[in-house]
Design a protein around this motif. Structure first.
Motif, mmCIF file in Angstrom:
data_model
loop_
_atom_site.group_PDB
_atom_site.id
_atom_site.type_symbol
_atom_site.label_atom_id
_atom_site.label_comp_id
_atom_site.label_asym_id
_atom_site.label_seq_id
_atom_site.Cartn_x
_atom_site.Cartn_y
_atom_site.Cartn_z
ATOM 1 N N GLU B 284 0.816 -1.219 0.000
ATOM 2 C CA GLU B 284 0.000 0.000 0.000
ATOM 3 C C GLU B 284 0.853 1.275 0.000
ATOM 4 O O GLU B 284 0.403 2.322 -0.440
ATOM 5 C CB GLU B 284 -0.889 0.018 1.253
ATOM 6 N N ARG B 285 2.061 1.157 0.542
ATOM 7 C CA ARG B 285 2.882 2.364 0.712
ATOM 8 C C ARG B 285 3.996 2.482 -0.317
ATOM 9 O O ARG B 285 4.947 3.232 -0.113
ATOM 10 C CB ARG B 285 3.502 2.372 2.112
ATOM 11 N N LEU B 286 3.877 1.723 -1.399
ATOM 12 C CA LEU B 286 4.958 1.758 -2.401
ATOM 13 C C LEU B 286 5.217 3.178 -2.901
ATOM 14 O O LEU B 286 6.360 3.580 -3.102
ATOM 15 C CB LEU B 286 4.615 0.838 -3.582
ATOM 16 N N ALA B 287 4.125 3.952 -3.092
ATOM 17 C CA ALA B 287 4.294 5.328 -3.596
ATOM 18 C C ALA B 287 5.065 6.171 -2.580
ATOM 19 O O ALA B 287 5.886 7.018 -2.952
ATOM 20 C CB ALA B 287 2.932 5.948 -3.874
ATOM 21 N N GLU B 288 4.806 5.917 -1.290
ATOM 22 C CA GLU B 288 5.523 6.683 -0.252
ATOM 23 C C GLU B 288 6.999 6.307 -0.230
ATOM 24 O O GLU B 288 7.876 7.174 -0.082
ATOM 25 C CB GLU B 288 4.906 6.415 1.129
ATOM 26 N N TYR B 289 7.261 5.008 -0.361
ATOM 27 C CA TYR B 289 8.664 4.581 -0.362
ATOM 28 C C TYR B 289 9.383 5.147 -1.587
ATOM 29 O O TYR B 289 10.540 5.557 -1.512
ATOM 30 C CB TYR B 289 8.763 3.056 -0.330
ATOM 31 N N ALA B 290 8.667 5.166 -2.723
ATOM 32 C CA ALA B 290 9.264 5.722 -3.940
ATOM 33 C C ALA B 290 9.544 7.214 -3.751
ATOM 34 O O ALA B 290 10.580 7.722 -4.198
ATOM 35 C CB ALA B 290 8.323 5.501 -5.122
ATOM 36 N N THR B 291 8.630 7.906 -3.075
ATOM 37 C CA THR B 291 8.833 9.335 -2.820
ATOM 38 C C THR B 291 10.082 9.541 -1.955
ATOM 39 O O THR B 291 10.906 10.416 -2.239
ATOM 40 C CB THR B 291 7.605 9.932 -2.098
ATOM 41 N N LEU B 292 10.192 8.733 -0.900
ATOM 42 C CA LEU B 292 11.367 8.848 -0.028
ATOM 43 C C LEU B 292 12.649 8.629 -0.826
ATOM 44 O O LEU B 292 13.640 9.352 -0.665
ATOM 45 C CB LEU B 292 11.283 7.835 1.122
ATOM 46 N N LYS B 293 12.602 7.627 -1.711
ATOM 47 C CA LYS B 293 13.807 7.347 -2.518
ATOM 48 C C LYS B 293 14.087 8.501 -3.473
ATOM 49 O O LYS B 293 15.243 8.882 -3.694
ATOM 50 C CB LYS B 293 13.637 6.025 -3.273
ATOM 51 N N ALA B 294 13.024 9.084 -4.057
ATOM 52 C CA ALA B 294 13.213 10.226 -4.959
ATOM 53 C C ALA B 294 13.855 11.392 -4.206
ATOM 54 O O ALA B 294 14.699 12.108 -4.744
ATOM 55 C CB ALA B 294 11.867 10.651 -5.551
ATOM 56 N N LEU B 295 13.474 11.558 -2.932
ATOM 57 C CA LEU B 295 14.021 12.661 -2.139
ATOM 58 C C LEU B 295 15.478 12.425 -1.764
ATOM 59 O O LEU B 295 16.137 13.322 -1.260
ATOM 60 C CB LEU B 295 13.199 12.859 -0.860
ATOM 61 N N GLY B 296 15.950 11.195 -1.976
ATOM 62 C CA GLY B 296 17.358 10.918 -1.703
ATOM 63 C C GLY B 296 17.597 9.891 -0.616
ATOM 64 O O GLY B 296 18.746 9.576 -0.305
ATOM 65 N N PHE B 297 16.518 9.371 -0.025
ATOM 66 C CA PHE B 297 16.708 8.325 0.994
ATOM 67 C C PHE B 297 17.112 7.026 0.293
ATOM 68 O O PHE B 297 16.628 6.724 -0.801
ATOM 69 C CB PHE B 297 15.424 8.120 1.804
ATOM 70 N N SER B 298 17.967 6.277 0.935
ATOM 71 C CA SER B 298 18.521 5.070 0.299
ATOM 72 C C SER B 298 17.530 3.916 0.364
ATOM 73 O O SER B 298 16.632 3.904 1.224
ATOM 74 C CB SER B 298 19.809 4.664 1.015
ATOM 75 N N PRO B 299 17.709 2.931 -0.515
ATOM 76 C CA PRO B 299 16.861 1.728 -0.436
ATOM 77 C C PRO B 299 16.988 1.063 0.940
ATOM 78 O O PRO B 299 16.018 0.531 1.467
ATOM 79 C CB PRO B 299 17.430 0.822 -1.535
ATOM 80 N N GLY B 300 18.183 1.112 1.513
ATOM 81 C CA GLY B 300 18.399 0.519 2.844
ATOM 82 C C GLY B 300 17.557 1.200 3.905
ATOM 83 O O GLY B 300 17.031 0.547 4.807
ATOM 84 N N PHE B 301 17.397 2.515 3.773
ATOM 85 C CA PHE B 301 16.581 3.262 4.738
ATOM 86 C C PHE B 301 15.122 2.814 4.644
ATOM 87 O O PHE B 301 14.456 2.590 5.658
ATOM 88 C CB PHE B 301 16.697 4.765 4.458
ATOM 89 N N VAL B 302 14.659 2.680 3.410
ATOM 90 C CA VAL B 302 13.265 2.253 3.189
ATOM 91 C C VAL B 302 13.058 0.860 3.774
ATOM 92 O O VAL B 302 12.060 0.591 4.464
ATOM 93 C CB VAL B 302 12.944 2.271 1.676
ATOM 94 N N ALA B 303 14.027 -0.033 3.536
ATOM 95 C CA ALA B 303 13.926 -1.396 4.083
ATOM 96 C C ALA B 303 13.934 -1.345 5.609
ATOM 97 O O ALA B 303 13.159 -2.060 6.264
ATOM 98 C CB ALA B 303 15.086 -2.242 3.575
ATOM 99 N N ALA B 304 14.776 -0.485 6.159
ATOM 100 C CA ALA B 304 14.876 -0.383 7.625
ATOM 101 C C ALA B 304 13.563 0.097 8.238
ATOM 102 O O ALA B 304 13.184 -0.335 9.330
ATOM 103 C CB ALA B 304 16.012 0.559 8.007
ATOM 104 N N LEU B 305 12.857 0.994 7.518
ATOM 105 C CA LEU B 305 11.552 1.471 8.016
ATOM 106 C C LEU B 305 10.586 0.297 8.192
ATOM 107 O O LEU B 305 9.878 0.199 9.196
ATOM 108 C CB LEU B 305 10.937 2.449 7.011
ATOM 109 N N ILE B 306 10.576 -0.588 7.205
ATOM 110 C CA ILE B 306 9.645 -1.734 7.239
ATOM 111 C C ILE B 306 10.071 -2.723 8.329
ATOM 112 O O ILE B 306 9.243 -3.217 9.093
ATOM 113 C CB ILE B 306 9.584 -2.419 5.855
ATOM 114 N N VAL B 307 11.366 -2.985 8.402
ATOM 115 C CA VAL B 307 11.864 -3.923 9.432
ATOM 116 C C VAL B 307 11.559 -3.368 10.829
ATOM 117 O O VAL B 307 11.074 -4.088 11.704
ATOM 118 C CB VAL B 307 13.383 -4.170 9.264
ATOM 119 N N ALA B 308 11.820 -2.064 11.002
ATOM 120 C CA ALA B 308 11.586 -1.453 12.317
ATOM 121 C C ALA B 308 10.108 -1.536 12.690
ATOM 122 O O ALA B 308 9.756 -1.832 13.837
ATOM 123 C CB ALA B 308 12.040 0.000 12.305
ATOM 124 N N GLU B 309 9.244 -1.295 11.707
ATOM 125 C CA GLU B 309 7.798 -1.354 11.976
ATOM 126 C C GLU B 309 7.380 -2.766 12.374
ATOM 127 O O GLU B 309 6.626 -2.958 13.336
ATOM 128 C CB GLU B 309 7.041 -0.897 10.716
#
Lengths: 226, 385
Positions: B284-309
């Protein structure tokens, strides 16, 4: 304003749809001067959003050269490209793309978390950016508590918070009523005129085009002569 | 702010998150209880002493041995004391589980062999002076409200007839691992009643409890005892008290194994539930993760968000489940009466619960985080969740 910021030479891009290869951009050559405000227009499927994505570094071309600020971004790896985007590009999307669980302040602050900036300095910059877009009194509001126009203004504040050279906007007024659209276009004109930001905007909106200094037309993946 | 992002993301779909957390609570609680049941099964063996041996009839525990074996065992090198112990299996009030408790007919040496049972000297003396006297454990006395001087009517099963005993003392446990849910009567009194009943010498010992001076000689002394009675009418089998207790557990080994398997199956099921929740959430949040990546956040950061949750959600459910394990285990112990004299959530069980919750949280996030990290920005931005 004569210095070239974006230099595109023989750029091509195609997508694969099953076995079929669909060309989206063919042999594009284009120069965008620093400080310009350019509108990319064209019918659906003409390749204007793809060209914008390539310039913004969120997609990669099949061939050709794409220099932004003298740097060939097609040669950058994923991680370098992410750092490059964070430092050089501000994004404005049609549907704002704000984080729904973060307040306006926190959404604008997001890009600054990638910098070494301290909390106090971040606060000052975020407040300045939100004041600039006229949302000083909406900082603690969440996206679902804001109108479409206000959400897009938050997105604009987010786009300029890290002081990028280039701002890319994909249909920034496409989801807004006429009044809100005019406010957003006014803001973009100010960013261009007063802050010297180079803006590349994809739009269908003939009214929005009037805000741009130049208009470039695409059709079937090719640039049309001006 | 990133922690806030994770925390707020957890409760974006309140009902879904709540149901997942409830599932986690139930699973971690069930896992803890099942492990506690398994642990309780081994409790008797755990409290066994290395210096105590049990000699029984080699054919079966059902058959006794001549009581005079006691003197011959006592004469074997390394043996210090020998007591007779017969399981009497009488009924108190009725046949319900709640009123069931262990009853043994013992000889006096038994008390010196089990220092973990602490009896008042005057009460022990009173017991010794009364052939109908019994000693009851503290847990048993508290459960039924027994007091010193009470008459305790028991209906015989293995040894028929009505037996009216008198409580002469209540022994205390040395520590919380000591089971004090037994009743001890005089073996001599049992022997006398059986002689009256069958009209001849009875003198049967159920088992001999043998203490030895040196626990490291247990195997050697066991062999010597069994050699003493080889080719007799009642050959013996001597083993350590722990091995003897584990023999009872082995009889129900299939149940214990099933419990262990079920406890892990529960964890596998909740893993599937959490993995499904995380997969839906990330999609459901793919668009949000893509936005974060577009802003410059790394793929690892996005993965860490999901793992942390995922880990945070399982931590919430896991902690509640662990916290509930203690009162629920206490209630379970109460409800089961004397079935599990020691029913305690151990440190090991809590560690296993923590490890299970952590493993579920991490594993459930693997695929969604990889997918979110790998999604192309342009594809993610187009995604409508």
């Amino acid at each position: 304003m004569n210095e070239t910021l974006v230099s595109i030479t023989h750029l091509s891009k195609s997508y694969r749809r099953g076995e079929q290869v669909v060309p989206v951009l063919r042999d594009i050559t284009l120069e965008i001067p620093r400080g310009d405000f350019i509108a990319l227009m064209g019918p659906s499927g003409s390749g204007k959003s793809t060209l914008l994505n390539l310039i913004a570094g969120i997609d990669k071309p099949d061939s050709g050269e794409l220099l932004v600020g003298g740097q060939d971004i097609t040669r950058l790896g994923e991680s370098e490209l992410a750092d490059w985007r964070a430092a050089n590009v501000g994004f404005i999307f049609q549907f704002y793309n704000l984080m729904p669980v973060l307040s306006a302040f926190e959404n604008v602050e997001l890009p600054l978390l990638l910098t070494s900036m301290g909390k106090r300095e971040r606060r000052v910059r975020v407040e300045t950016a939100l004041t600039l877009v006229g949302l000083a009194d909406r900082m603690v509001h969440y996206p679902n508590e804001l109108s479409g126009g206000q959400q897009q203004r938050v997105a604009i504040a987010r786009a300029l918070i890290s002081d990028p050279t280039l701002i890319v906007a994909d249909e920034p007024t496409g989801d807004l009523d006429r009044k809100s659209a005019e406010e957003i276009l006014g803001l973009m004109r100010r960013l261009n005129a007063e802050m010297g930001k180079t803006i590349i905007m994809v739009t269908h909106d003939a009214h929005a085009v009037q805000s741009a200094r130049h208009v470039t037309h695409l059709e079937k993946g090719e640039l049309l002569a001006a | 702010m990133l922690l806030k992002l994770v925390l707020k993301n957890i409760f974006r779909h309140k009902l879904r998150s709540l149901l997942t957390i409830v599932g986690l609570v139930v699973a971690i609680l069930a896992f803890g209880l099942l492990r506690t049941v398994v642990h309780a099964w081994y409790a008797g063996a755990d409290m066994a002493s290395a210096n105590r041996l049990i000699t029984r009839n080699a054919t079966s525990l059902v058959f006794g041995m001549p009581a005079y074996y006691r003197e011959r065992i006592k004469s074997i090198d390394g043996v210090t004391t020998v007591a007779i112990s017969n399981w009497t299996g009488g009924l108190y009030k009725d046949e319900s589980f709640r009123n069931f408790f262990a009853q043994f007919a013992i000889t006096d040496e038994y008390w010196s062999q089990y220092p973990e049972f602490i009896a008042r000297p005057e009460e022990l003396a009173a017991w010794r002076g009364d052939r109908r006297g019994v000693m009851v454990g503290r847990i048993l006395a508290d459960q039924h409200g027994f007091k010193v001087g009470d008459t305790l009517p028991i209906k015989g099963t293995i040894y028929p007839g009505n037996w009216d005993f008198v409580i002469r003392g209540i022994y205390e446990p040395k520590d919380e691992t000591t089971v004090t849910r037994q009743m001890y009567l005089h073996w001599e009194y049992l022997n006398e009643r059986m002689k009256q009943r069958i009209g001849r010498n009875w003198d049967i010992a159920g088992v001999f409890v043998v203490t030895i001076a040196d626990g490291s000689r247990a195997a050697e002394i066991s062999r010597a005892i069994d050699a003493e009675f080889r080719n007799s009418l009642a050959e013996t089998l001597t083993e350590t008290e722990k091995a003897f207790q584990l023999g009872f557990v082995a009889q129900t080994g299939a149940i214990v194994t099933a419990l262990k398997i079920v406890s892990f199956v529960v964890i596998v099921i909740i893993f599937a539930v959490v993995a499904n929740t995380m997969a839906m959430t990330a999609r459901e949040r793919l668009a949000e993760y893509a936005t974060l990546k577009a802003l410059g956040f790394s793929p690892g950061f996005v993965a860490a968000l999901i793992v942390a949750e995922s880990v945070l959600m399982t931590a919430i459910g896991g902690l509640i489940g662990i916290a509930l394990s203690f009162p629920v285990a206490a209630g379970f112990k109460q409800a089961m009466g004397s079935m599990f004299p020691i029913f305690k959530v151990t440190e090991e069980t809590v560690m296993l619960q923590v490890a299970s919750a952590l493993a579920v949280g991490l594993l459930a996030a693997v695929l969604p985080s990889i997918r979110a990290a790998r999604v192309k920005i342009v594809d993610g931005l187009r995604y409508i969740g």
